[in-house]
Write a protein that holds these residues in place. Structure first.
Motif, short mmCIF file in Angstrom:
data_model
loop_
_atom_site.label_atom_id
_atom_site.label_comp_id
_atom_site.label_asym_id
_atom_site.label_seq_id
_atom_site.Cartn_x
_atom_site.Cartn_y
_atom_site.Cartn_z
N TYR A 53 0.98 -1.28 0.00
CA TYR A 53 -0.06 0.04 -0.07
C TYR A 53 0.94 1.40 0.10
O TYR A 53 1.75 1.32 0.57
CB TYR A 53 -0.88 0.06 1.06
CG TYR A 53 -1.68 1.26 1.45
CD1 TYR A 53 -2.68 1.61 0.46
CD2 TYR A 53 -1.63 2.07 2.50
CE1 TYR A 53 -3.56 2.54 0.63
CE2 TYR A 53 -2.60 3.18 2.67
CZ TYR A 53 -3.53 3.32 1.63
OH TYR A 53 -4.35 4.42 1.85
N GLY A 54 0.45 2.17 -0.94
CA GLY A 54 1.13 3.55 -0.98
C GLY A 54 2.54 3.42 -1.74
O GLY A 54 3.38 4.31 -1.65
N ARG A 55 2.97 2.06 -2.37
CA ARG A 55 4.24 2.16 -2.74
C ARG A 55 4.01 1.78 -4.40
O ARG A 55 2.98 1.53 -4.88
CB ARG A 55 4.99 0.79 -2.37
CG ARG A 55 5.24 1.04 -0.96
CD ARG A 55 5.82 -0.33 -0.34
NE ARG A 55 7.04 -0.78 -0.96
CZ ARG A 55 7.54 -1.96 -0.78
NH1 ARG A 55 7.06 -2.72 0.14
NH2 ARG A 55 8.66 -2.26 -1.35
N VAL A 56 5.28 2.11 -5.28
CA VAL A 56 5.25 1.82 -6.71
C VAL A 56 5.19 0.43 -6.82
O VAL A 56 6.06 -0.23 -6.55
CB VAL A 56 6.33 2.46 -7.16
CG1 VAL A 56 6.66 2.00 -8.70
CG2 VAL A 56 6.41 4.21 -6.96
N VAL A 57 4.41 -0.09 -7.61
CA VAL A 57 4.36 -1.49 -7.93
C VAL A 57 4.28 -1.87 -9.35
O VAL A 57 4.34 -3.08 -9.86
CB VAL A 57 2.84 -2.10 -7.28
CG1 VAL A 57 2.85 -2.18 -5.67
CG2 VAL A 57 1.60 -1.59 -7.77
N GLY A 58 4.31 -0.88 -10.14
CA GLY A 58 4.56 -1.03 -11.62
C GLY A 58 5.10 0.19 -12.48
O GLY A 58 5.00 1.28 -11.69
N ASP A 443 12.79 9.28 -4.08
CA ASP A 443 13.48 8.26 -4.90
C ASP A 443 12.70 7.25 -5.50
O ASP A 443 13.00 6.48 -6.63
CB ASP A 443 14.85 7.34 -3.86
CG ASP A 443 15.85 8.40 -3.76
OD1 ASP A 443 16.04 9.53 -4.49
OD2 ASP A 443 16.85 7.96 -2.90
N GLU A 444 11.51 6.93 -4.82
CA GLU A 444 10.58 6.14 -5.43
C GLU A 444 10.10 6.37 -6.83
O GLU A 444 9.86 5.47 -7.52
CB GLU A 444 9.38 6.04 -4.62
CG GLU A 444 9.55 5.65 -2.99
CD GLU A 444 8.29 5.59 -2.20
OE1 GLU A 444 7.27 4.77 -2.32
OE2 GLU A 444 8.19 6.51 -1.53
N ARG A 446 12.17 7.73 -8.92
CA ARG A 446 13.51 7.70 -9.86
C ARG A 446 13.77 8.68 -10.54
O ARG A 446 14.46 8.72 -11.87
CB ARG A 446 13.35 6.20 -10.74
CG ARG A 446 12.82 5.19 -10.28
CD ARG A 446 12.66 4.03 -11.28
NE ARG A 446 12.01 2.83 -10.68
CZ ARG A 446 11.61 1.81 -11.43
NH1 ARG A 446 11.90 1.51 -12.98
NH2 ARG A 446 11.02 0.75 -10.92
N GLY A 447 13.72 9.97 -9.84
CA GLY A 447 14.22 11.22 -10.43
C GLY A 447 13.08 11.81 -11.23
O GLY A 447 13.57 13.04 -11.75
N LEU A 448 12.00 11.22 -11.67
CA LEU A 448 11.05 11.84 -12.46
C LEU A 448 10.03 12.74 -11.65
O LEU A 448 10.00 12.47 -10.60
CB LEU A 448 10.11 10.66 -13.19
CG LEU A 448 11.11 9.74 -14.05
CD1 LEU A 448 10.25 8.86 -15.09
CD2 LEU A 448 11.89 10.49 -15.11
N ARG A 449 9.47 13.82 -12.30
CA ARG A 449 8.61 14.52 -11.55
C ARG A 449 6.94 13.82 -12.02
O ARG A 449 7.11 13.10 -13.23
CB ARG A 449 8.52 15.95 -12.24
CG ARG A 449 9.76 16.52 -11.91
CD ARG A 449 9.64 17.99 -12.37
NE ARG A 449 11.15 18.70 -12.27
CZ ARG A 449 11.39 20.00 -12.54
NH1 ARG A 449 10.36 20.84 -13.01
NH2 ARG A 449 12.46 20.30 -12.55
N VAL A 450 6.03 14.02 -11.09
CA VAL A 450 5.04 13.42 -11.36
C VAL A 450 3.56 14.19 -11.51
O VAL A 450 3.75 15.53 -10.97
CB VAL A 450 4.68 12.45 -9.94
CG1 VAL A 450 5.15 11.36 -10.06
CG2 VAL A 450 4.54 13.20 -8.71
N HIS A 451 2.84 13.92 -12.43
CA HIS A 451 1.74 14.97 -12.76
C HIS A 451 0.44 14.33 -12.42
O HIS A 451 0.07 14.11 -11.27
CB HIS A 451 1.98 15.65 -14.51
CG HIS A 451 1.04 16.51 -14.57
ND1 HIS A 451 1.21 17.95 -13.86
CD2 HIS A 451 0.20 16.90 -15.44
CE1 HIS A 451 0.33 18.78 -14.50
NE2 HIS A 451 -0.25 18.03 -15.26
N GLN A 452 -0.30 14.01 -13.62
CA GLN A 452 -1.82 13.45 -13.34
C GLN A 452 -1.67 12.03 -12.98
O GLN A 452 -1.00 11.33 -13.22
CB GLN A 452 -2.24 13.83 -14.72
CG GLN A 452 -4.09 13.39 -14.25
CD GLN A 452 -4.65 13.54 -15.81
OE1 GLN A 452 -4.13 13.28 -17.04
NE2 GLN A 452 -6.23 13.96 -15.57
#
Length: 468
Positions: A53-58, A443-444, A446-452
């Protein structure tokens, strides 16, 4: 692709959609500001009973660099149950993911493993330009007759006009431009509709050169960005009316019509007033045979020490709220307003649309505040609540923190980071509470920014309904 029975995530009415089961996954657009790595669609686990829960899984990397993922959407949704829908048995299966800078459109299949979407088609910028005459695709909406895709720019380097391209539900081919008669419309941004009333609504931002390298102060103070919304005959694809909010109200962006198909109103958020740096929310509504807009919410700028402000804001000595997204719960009760500049998500009870009442507020980030998340109280946050998505039952709200690469850098020059938060809603009395277990960040991603963010099975800004 074709089913013998309707997709179980489709609901004929908003009343039934509110009873939908909770989402178990969320899909997030993540982009590389440097354009040296591929952007990605990131999958988050949203099931509170899951160990992840709350983690990157894909994670699905796109095949090219330089896309700058922004808004994306489903190929099909509850509008497929409308009486006029020619394809009632399409599935909510594919994510349509445009690159705002590259003008490429990616089609990702979320089956058979919804945690690992697979790229099945890439529509090149040249095809969008050749078939529809557009570039810089922005907003995706699943309509009953096809996929509607708004675009900010014209073809072959033309600044505009922006407009709407239509994609086929099943082949994803670009059919062409939607407009038969665009009238005075030139600038584009969002698109949505009152389906049962044959009314389509569009809003305005700016041409590609006005946005891609950041906000241009001379254009803003010169009142050159968009400041009107447009009403169209959906069936005839013709412009009906332009409603100007006043050129001091720059950038009316996100459109949120009432989900109840018997209602004839909706909300639009205005980023900034050049008179006082305030933001505002406006209601569009019928005025006899015409359309009118009424300002229903004002959000003032907050005084600040110039030393704490980015260069763009130093002369003003204040932090503008910068309302960059709004979202309306499926039951049409709560309106959520992202104040990206001041780092606040506001909740308003809009049961009476002309008289909203604020019922909740959460601070995260902000140009000056840098409010931490309660799960990481020692980590000052950059960015602020930006894109906001509401679950179908209205009990959960997800916010991400990046606006647009060049604009991030202007307002948060020391870095915007990457974070996404979930807020729990008191659906009876109103109010918002951050979920301390759900805060993917740093770090979750991986250096990318998140939008929608899009929610598995649909959400408050993905579906349209034809039955009350």
């Amino acid at each position: 692709m074709t089913r013998w029975t309707p997709d179980p995530t489709f609901y004929p009415s908003p009343r039934e959609a509110v009873t939908a089961p909770a989402e178990k996954l969320a899909y997030v657009a993540a982009f590389d500001r440097t354009a040296s790595r591929p952007d990605a669609i990131v999958v988050l686990d949203t099931d509170p009973g899951s160990p992840d829960y709350g983690r990157v899984v894909g994670w699905t990397d796109l095949p090219y660099v330089g896309d700058e993922l922004h808004h994306f959407g489903w190929n099909a949704c509850s509008s497929a149950l409308c009486p006029t829908a020619p394809h009632p048995h399409v599935e909510r299966r594919y994510l349509i993911v445009p690159g705002l800078r590259s003008s490429r459109i990616h089609v990702l299949d979320t089956q058979p493993d919804p945690r690992q979407p697979q790229i099945v088609k890439v529509i090149g910028a040249e095809e969008l330009a050749k078939r529809a005459g557009y570039s810089r695709p922005h907003t995706v909406h699943c309509g009953p007759d096809g996929i509607y895709l708004s675009a900010l720019g014209g073809a072959d380097g033309a600044e505009g006009p922006g407009g709407i391209a239509i994609l086929d539900h099943t082949t994803f081919e670009v059919r062409g431009a939607w407009e038969a008669d665009r009238g005075p419309q030139f600038l584009a941004y969002d698109v949505w509709w009152h389906l049962t009333q044959d009314v389509l609504v569009t809003s305005e931002w700016g041409t590609p050169s006005m946005i891609e390298d950041g906000i241009i102060g001379e254009l803003l103070l010169g009142r050159r960005y968009g400041h009107a919304i447009h009403f169209w005959d959906l069936a005839k694809r013709r412009h009906v009316q332009r409603v100007d909010l006043g050129d001091q109200y720059q950038m009316p962006l996100e459109l949120r019509p009432a989900h109840d198909p018997t209602k004839s109103y909706g909300f639009v958020g205005v980023v900034i007033s050049v008179d006082d740096l305030s933001a505002s929310i406006w209601l569009w509504h019928r005025d006899g045979d015409a359309w009118a807009v009424t300002k229903v919410i004002d959000i003032p700028a907050e005084p600040a020490d110039a030393a704490d402000l980015p260069d763009l804001l130093k002369p003003f000595g204040a932090v503008p709220p910068l309302v960059t997204d709004i979202d309306l719960s499926v039951d049409d009760r709560f309106l959520y307003v992202s104040c990206w500049g001041t780092g606040e998500l506001r909740q308003y009870d809009v049961s009476d649309p002309l008289h909203p009442v604020q019922t909740g507020s959460v601070h995260l980030g902000g140009i000056v505040r840098r409010t931490a998340h309660p799960s990481a109280p020692d980590e000052a946050l950059a960015g602020g609540p930006q894109m906001v998505e509401v679950s179908r039952d209205g009990r959960r709200v997800y916010v991400s923190n990046s606006l647009y690469g060049a604009w991030d850098d202007q307002f948060y020059p020391d870095g915007v980071g990457a974070w996404l938060a979930k807020l729990d809603v008191d659906v009876d009395a109103g109010g918002l509470t951050p979920d301390e277990r759900f805060f993917p960040h740093g770090d979750e991603f991986r250096g990318l920014r998140v939008h929608q963010t899009r929610l598995q099975g649909g959400d408050a800004s993905s579906d349209s309904y034809c039955y009350p």
